[in-house]
Design an enzyme around this catalytic site. Structure first.
Site, mmCIF file in Angstrom:
data_model
loop_
_atom_site.group_PDB
_atom_site.id
_atom_site.type_symbol
_atom_site.label_atom_id
_atom_site.label_comp_id
_atom_site.label_asym_id
_atom_site.label_seq_id
_atom_site.Cartn_x
_atom_site.Cartn_y
_atom_site.Cartn_z
ATOM 1 N N LYS A 100 -18.388 -3.974 6.816
ATOM 2 C CA LYS A 100 -17.209 -4.811 6.632
ATOM 3 C C LYS A 100 -16.583 -5.110 7.992
ATOM 4 O O LYS A 100 -16.439 -4.233 8.822
ATOM 5 C CB LYS A 100 -16.201 -4.095 5.725
ATOM 6 C CG LYS A 100 -15.105 -4.989 5.224
ATOM 7 C CD LYS A 100 -14.280 -4.296 4.165
ATOM 8 C CE LYS A 100 -13.225 -5.237 3.643
ATOM 9 N NZ LYS A 100 -12.411 -4.636 2.606
ATOM 10 N N HIS A 154 0.835 -1.205 0.000
ATOM 11 C CA HIS A 154 0.000 0.000 0.000
ATOM 12 C C HIS A 154 0.872 1.258 0.000
ATOM 13 O O HIS A 154 0.649 2.186 -0.776
ATOM 14 C CB HIS A 154 -0.890 0.064 1.248
ATOM 15 C CG HIS A 154 -1.969 -0.944 1.311
ATOM 16 N ND1 HIS A 154 -2.171 -1.725 2.426
ATOM 17 C CD2 HIS A 154 -2.931 -1.308 0.435
ATOM 18 C CE1 HIS A 154 -3.214 -2.507 2.237
ATOM 19 N NE2 HIS A 154 -3.684 -2.285 1.025
ATOM 20 N N ARG A 172 -2.142 -5.974 -8.225
ATOM 21 C CA ARG A 172 -1.175 -7.036 -7.959
ATOM 22 C C ARG A 172 -1.194 -8.093 -9.047
ATOM 23 O O ARG A 172 -0.170 -8.622 -9.428
ATOM 24 C CB ARG A 172 -1.481 -7.704 -6.616
ATOM 25 C CG ARG A 172 -1.271 -6.781 -5.435
ATOM 26 C CD ARG A 172 -1.773 -7.434 -4.193
ATOM 27 N NE ARG A 172 -3.232 -7.609 -4.331
ATOM 28 C CZ ARG A 172 -4.054 -7.923 -3.375
ATOM 29 N NH1 ARG A 172 -3.600 -8.158 -2.181
ATOM 30 N NH2 ARG A 172 -5.348 -8.046 -3.581
ATOM 31 N N SER A 211 -3.561 -7.241 2.905
ATOM 32 C CA SER A 211 -3.846 -7.099 4.336
ATOM 33 C C SER A 211 -4.347 -8.414 4.926
ATOM 34 O O SER A 211 -3.984 -8.777 6.045
ATOM 35 C CB SER A 211 -4.888 -6.003 4.560
ATOM 36 O OG SER A 211 -4.382 -4.745 4.180
#
Length: 163
Positions: A41, A17, A89, A127
């Site tokens: 979330k 990040h 990614r 993460s």
């Protein structure tokens, strides 16, 4: 002034990040790291904690940290942003992000989505992976900034020291 937004949940912020954020700060006059405050979330860190972790890690004066719970494009319009910057990614990231970019462009045509590819050493980094490795007692020191490593260990594993 060219303003870009780097949105995400950053739960927690990783070296991947930070690489995208800092590279964005080299391109734009101002970067707003927008921490998602999606209450539905299930995050490990509160919105405020995630914002503080990012603030402790960023180096550039042109990087700000904020949160918003509305539409990203409404926030971008309000701030006068010309770009939304997303890190990629793998190709699997692109499919979802491309749909998002098309939707955002239709809602706010003056704002472009810019994709930056992750550096090779960060291609696998997420993460979720950091939290998984940490919760199982693994070493996350090559995945997250040293400044926040202990915060992540404490949240994932309790107060145990992992030096």
């Amino acid at each position: 002034m060219k303003i870009a937004i780097c949105p995400g949940s950053f739960d927690p912020v990783t070296l991947g990040h930070l690489d995208i954020i800092e590279r964005t700060a080299d391109i734009f006059d101002e970067v707003i790291v927008l921490v998602a405050s999606n209450r539905s979330k299930n995050t490990s860190f509160t919105t405020e904690e995630r914002m503080e972790l990012i603030k402790r890690c960023v180096k550039s004066d042109n990087i700000k940290v904020d949160t918003d719970d509305g539409l990203l494009v409404d926030y971008a319009r309000k701030k006068g942003a010309v770009a939304i910057v997303k890190g990629l990614r793998a190709m699997s990231d692109f499919d979802y992000e491309f749909q998002q970019a098309l939707t955002n462009k239709s809602l706010y045509p003056e704002c472009e989505t810019v994709f930056l590819t992750a550096r090779g050493e960060n291609m696998f980094l997420s993460s979720s992976m950091v939290k998984e490795v940490c919760s199982l007692g693994g070493d996350i020191s090559s995945f997250v900034p040293e400044k926040i490593k202990e915060d992540i260990y404490k949240r994932c594993k309790g107060d145990k020291n992992y030096d």
